[in-house]
Design a protein around this motif. Structure first.
Motif, mmCIF file in Angstrom:
data_model
loop_
_atom_site.group_PDB
_atom_site.id
_atom_site.type_symbol
_atom_site.label_atom_id
_atom_site.label_comp_id
_atom_site.label_asym_id
_atom_site.label_seq_id
_atom_site.Cartn_x
_atom_site.Cartn_y
_atom_site.Cartn_z
ATOM 1 N N VAL A 114 0.855 -1.187 0.000
ATOM 2 C CA VAL A 114 0.000 0.000 0.000
ATOM 3 C C VAL A 114 0.892 1.239 0.000
ATOM 4 N N ASN A 115 0.821 1.994 -1.064
ATOM 5 C CA ASN A 115 1.660 3.182 -1.219
ATOM 6 C C ASN A 115 1.351 4.184 -0.110
ATOM 7 N N PRO A 116 2.349 4.554 0.719
ATOM 8 C CA PRO A 116 2.081 5.491 1.816
ATOM 9 C C PRO A 116 1.949 6.943 1.365
ATOM 10 N N LYS A 117 2.405 7.257 0.155
ATOM 11 C CA LYS A 117 2.355 8.638 -0.336
ATOM 12 C C LYS A 117 1.907 8.668 -1.791
ATOM 13 N N PRO A 118 0.634 8.339 -2.054
ATOM 14 C CA PRO A 118 0.171 8.382 -3.450
ATOM 15 C C PRO A 118 0.332 9.779 -4.036
ATOM 16 N N PRO A 143 4.976 3.289 -8.111
ATOM 17 C CA PRO A 143 5.637 1.985 -8.228
ATOM 18 C C PRO A 143 6.973 2.125 -8.946
ATOM 19 N N ALA A 144 7.980 1.467 -8.426
ATOM 20 C CA ALA A 144 9.282 1.476 -9.087
ATOM 21 C C ALA A 144 9.221 0.645 -10.356
ATOM 22 N N ASP A 185 17.433 -10.287 -6.884
ATOM 23 C CA ASP A 185 17.527 -8.827 -6.897
ATOM 24 C C ASP A 185 16.586 -8.185 -7.910
ATOM 25 N N ARG A 186 15.750 -8.992 -8.588
ATOM 26 C CA ARG A 186 14.782 -8.428 -9.529
ATOM 27 C C ARG A 186 13.601 -7.846 -8.762
ATOM 28 N N LEU A 187 13.138 -6.673 -9.180
ATOM 29 C CA LEU A 187 12.021 -6.038 -8.498
ATOM 30 C C LEU A 187 10.695 -6.564 -9.037
ATOM 31 N N SER A 188 9.841 -7.003 -8.134
ATOM 32 C CA SER A 188 8.511 -7.464 -8.495
ATOM 33 C C SER A 188 7.530 -6.305 -8.472
ATOM 34 N N SER A 189 6.335 -6.567 -8.969
ATOM 35 C CA SER A 189 5.258 -5.588 -8.914
ATOM 36 C C SER A 189 4.850 -5.340 -7.464
ATOM 37 N N ASN A 190 4.202 -4.195 -7.209
ATOM 38 C CA ASN A 190 3.670 -3.919 -5.872
ATOM 39 C C ASN A 190 2.509 -4.837 -5.516
ATOM 40 N N THR A 195 10.221 -5.592 -3.811
ATOM 41 C CA THR A 195 9.494 -4.666 -4.664
ATOM 42 C C THR A 195 9.896 -3.249 -4.274
ATOM 43 N N GLY A 196 9.476 -2.265 -5.059
ATOM 44 C CA GLY A 196 9.962 -0.923 -4.780
ATOM 45 C C GLY A 196 8.963 0.176 -5.068
ATOM 46 N N LEU A 197 9.186 1.305 -4.430
ATOM 47 C CA LEU A 197 8.513 2.560 -4.726
ATOM 48 C C LEU A 197 9.605 3.576 -5.063
#
Length: 724
Positions: free
Chosen positions: A104-108, A113-114, A126-131, A147-149
């Protein structure tokens, strides 16, 4: 029939349907043993590689993550300091083994999403997955992924250009350079090891300190500075200039009103001794979206806002008074530096101690403000500057060990000793505010006294006698505020200990000029200062390791030519230092899946649609991108597979219109679009809409700004039992 029985029956339909279509056979079965757990790491990404770089991309703390499964399983947790959280389904519930995991994105609107890797969970660790991910925890299986933002303002390309200001001993304007550019990786000597590009001259700009980069249109802004033995440009004390880098053309952008009226004088410019730090302009910054230019007026102590998209500006869009944070006297409050992070502005200044002459009254203050309204909030940093500092000179009666209150006189004694020879008496100005990816604050201090010295021969102040005594400090968050490293913050002690080894550029301590270039894709931090590569009376850039604060073994870049001393000796001969980052790239897309429940919501246990062709069309209907879904049903469009690159603020249409996908043997044979835009969570519903008279789903969209990735463009399909 209950809702659960209905879902079980529909799942059976999916199994039969997939068997008939020849795509996949997956009998439904529930494990008898306990389900495992999922560990999710949420990082703050800074690049578009889709891979996690631990040294540059720290974990994000306090991010909510949910685990949803059958039998009304819903588990939540928040990430720890390292960005990880482990979630496990309750043991006393029916266990289906399949779960949906959502970050859940804390700062929409601030974070997005990264860039996701196309391999997702099937890729390397080390591959980034979807949120939004789907995991199988049956039979005690444990799953871990990252995963990343990201904030688009954090993005930069590797080895981006740097721009800095060179300050010269002239007040009449001439051909001496005032703005120069060179690659981030440049090291050694200008004209010997690297070629520095000259951008502007004294005649065009006069003396400068501030630099701001508008990555949206590729223009550099620069601003006037009050410095003894130098001169203003065509805009006077309030001049802001703009440079078209492509044409290498610099013109006056605007003149900030009421920036001070003290005129420079010939020779030693004695009448200007009191002016630096009190007149002309301080910090200069462009917002991440490229719309607004902010500048601090040192004379009226106000924050000015201009239209950064305009060719010139006749007047500001707004002017905001900067509140006094409570210095001993109103005249002691000296705002100067600026910074932006995650949509918030930060203004830095000092309580100068001028009214009392007491070192104990020196303070550094950082005030956050809303760039849209100019409304200031309470200080997030308010720290004393009486911490112990090493000698700037290295020896002598006036060696400048420490910070000193501002004065309007030239010092003849220090700590009861008469000054002679080299001298330093650093007076703090908070020149720039920056933020690391982990949320720590960087504070670049300039020495006002170095700007009050002269570059000309004068009684009590011969050329090169004054040593500049700036600094770079790090502050770390503690209960909503920040504590300086030198005040036992960031886990450092004893008091006076610094995170960064800014104190040494070659031989001397405290050699920084407040220029700070932070590129979050680089392992180092660039700063301006003197003796950058151990050459005497030189000025240029030095580089520090972001991980531990130590000097880069490759030293830095010396800007003044070989055998030519700096204009102000070991005083301040440079201003700000800015990294010219490109606009952040974009990524859109996400998932195609089978929806036997026909509800239009991605539920755990539903299967991905692999091998589906996805097309991207531009506004005129031209095909600009093609991709196919992975084994996990995922697809993405970005610069790597879109002709001409994926453009921000641009209309596109995504269509799943490959006829062979719907023919017998194709992944969508006997499947039609499910319900679209169901519910209020865009990450889990379907976006596919079939126009009247067609069965191929599409979605028209307009991309967001640079870096505003959209991973909600999902397409669900229900089984129709038809034969088309």
């Amino acid at each position: 029939m209950t809702r659960r029985r209905t879902r079980v029956a529909r799942a059976a339909v999916l199994t039969v349907a997939l068997t008939v279509s020849g795509v996949l056979t997956a009998p439904a079965a529930y494990p008898q043993s306990a389900d495992g757990a999922v560990t999710v790491r949420v990082v703050r990404a800074v690049d578009a590689t889709g891979a996690w770089t631990p040294a540059l991309e720290p974990g994000l703390a306090g991010v909510r993550v949910t685990l949803t499964g059958g039998s009304r399983v819903h588990v939540e947790g928040t990430t720890a300091a390292d960005g990880t959280v482990t979630l496990a389904p309750p043991r006393n519930r029916d266990r289906g083994g399949k779960y949906r995991v959502q970050v859940v994105n804390p700062k929409p609107g601030v974070l997005f999403p990264a860039f996701a890797s196309r391999e997702g969970l099937d890729g390397a660790p080390d591959r980034l997955s979807s949120n939004l991910e789907f995991v199988d925890l049956s039979d005690g299986r444990n799953v871990s992924y990252t995963t990343g933002l990201w904030s688009p303002g954090d993005y930069c390309q590797k080895n981006a250009p740097l721009v800095t200001t060179c300050q010269n001993t002239t007040w009449e304007g001439g051909a001496q350079r005032t703005l120069v550019s060179f690659p981030y990786g440049a090291r050694g000597q200008d004209g010997v090891d690297v070629t520095v590009t000259d951008i502007a001259t004294d005649a065009e700009t006069g003396t400068l300190f501030g630099i701001a980069w508008n990555r949206a249109d590729g223009r550099v802004f620069s601003s006037a500075a009050a410095k003894r033995s130098t001169g203003y440009g065509p805009g006077g004390s309030g001049g802001i200039y703009v440079t078209d880098l492509a044409q290498r053309r610099t013109t006056l952008f605007t003149t900030v009103p009421d920036a001070g009226s003290t005129a420079h004088g010939p020779g030693t410019d004695d009448a200007f001794l009191t002016v630096p730090g009190k007149e002309s302009l301080g910090g200069l910054k462009v917002t991440d979206d490229g719309r607004d230019l902010f500048v601090v007026n040192l004379n009226d102590r106000r924050l000015y806002r201009y239209d950064a998209t305009a060719a010139t500006a006749s007047s500001p869009k707004a002017v905001y008074p900067v509140p006094d944070p409570g210095c001993p006297s109103a005249g002691d409050w000296r705002p100067f530096g600026l910074g932006f992070q995650d949509g918030t502005g930060y203004l830095g200044g000092v309580c100068s101690g001028e009214s009392t002459g007491a070192v104990s009254d020196l303070r550094a203050v950082v005030l956050p403000f809303d760039p849209a309204t100019g409304r200031f909030r309470p200080a997030v940093l308010d720290q004393p500057l009486d911490y112990p500092r090493q000698s700037t000179v290295g020896a002598g009666p006036c060696d400048g060990a420490g910070w000193f209150p501002w004065t309007d006189t030239y010092p003849t004694a220090q700590n009861g000793q008469t000054c002679s020879g080299f001298r330093a008496q650093p007076e703090p100005e908070l020149g720039e505010v920056g933020f690391e990816a982990d949320g720590s604050m960087l504070l670049a201090f300039r020495d006002r006294f170095a700007d009050r010295a002269t570059g000309q021969a004068a009684a009590g102040a011969p050329v090169g006698q004054v040593l500049s005594g700036g600094d770079l400090d790090k502050a770390c968050p503690v209960n909503g505020t920040y504590v300086l490293d030198t005040d036992n913050g960031c886990g450092l002690s004893p008091r006076g200990t610094r995170f960064f080894d800014t104190s040494r550029m070659g031989f001397h301590h405290n050699a920084a000029y407040a220029g700070m270039a932070l590129s979050k894709v680089e392992s180092t931090l660039g700063i301006s200062g003197f003796d950058p590569n151990s050459t005497a009376f030189g000025y240029g850039t030095s580089f520090l390791q972001r991980a531990d604060g130590k000097q880069d073994p490759a030293f830095g870049l010396r800007l003044n030519p070989a055998n030519v001393p700096a204009p102000f000796g070991k005083g301040a001969s440079m201003g700000d230092l800015e990294v010219l980052c490109d606009r952040a790239p974009l990524q859109i897309g996400n998932r195609v899946w089978y929806d036997p429940e026909r509800e239009g919501i991605q539920e755990p246990g539903q299967l991905p649609a692999q091998g589906v062709t996805v097309h991207l069309y531009d506004r005129s209907g031209g095909l600009v991108g093609t991709t196919t879904t992975t084994a996990r049903g995922e697809y993405y469009f970005d610069d790597s597979n879109v002709d001409g690159g994926l453009a921000p603020h641009t209309a596109y249409t995504i269509r799943l219109d490959n006829p062979s996908d719907y023919a017998e043997g194709g992944p969508l044979h006997r499947w039609v679009p499910t319900r679209h835009d169901v519910g209020d969570d865009p990450f889990v519903n379907s976006k596919g809409i079939a126009p009247p008279g067609e069965h191929y789903p599409e979605r028209a969209l307009t991309t967001g700004g640079p870096g505003e990735n959209d991973h909600t463009l999902d397409f669900g399909f229900r089984h129709c039992g038809c034969g088309h």
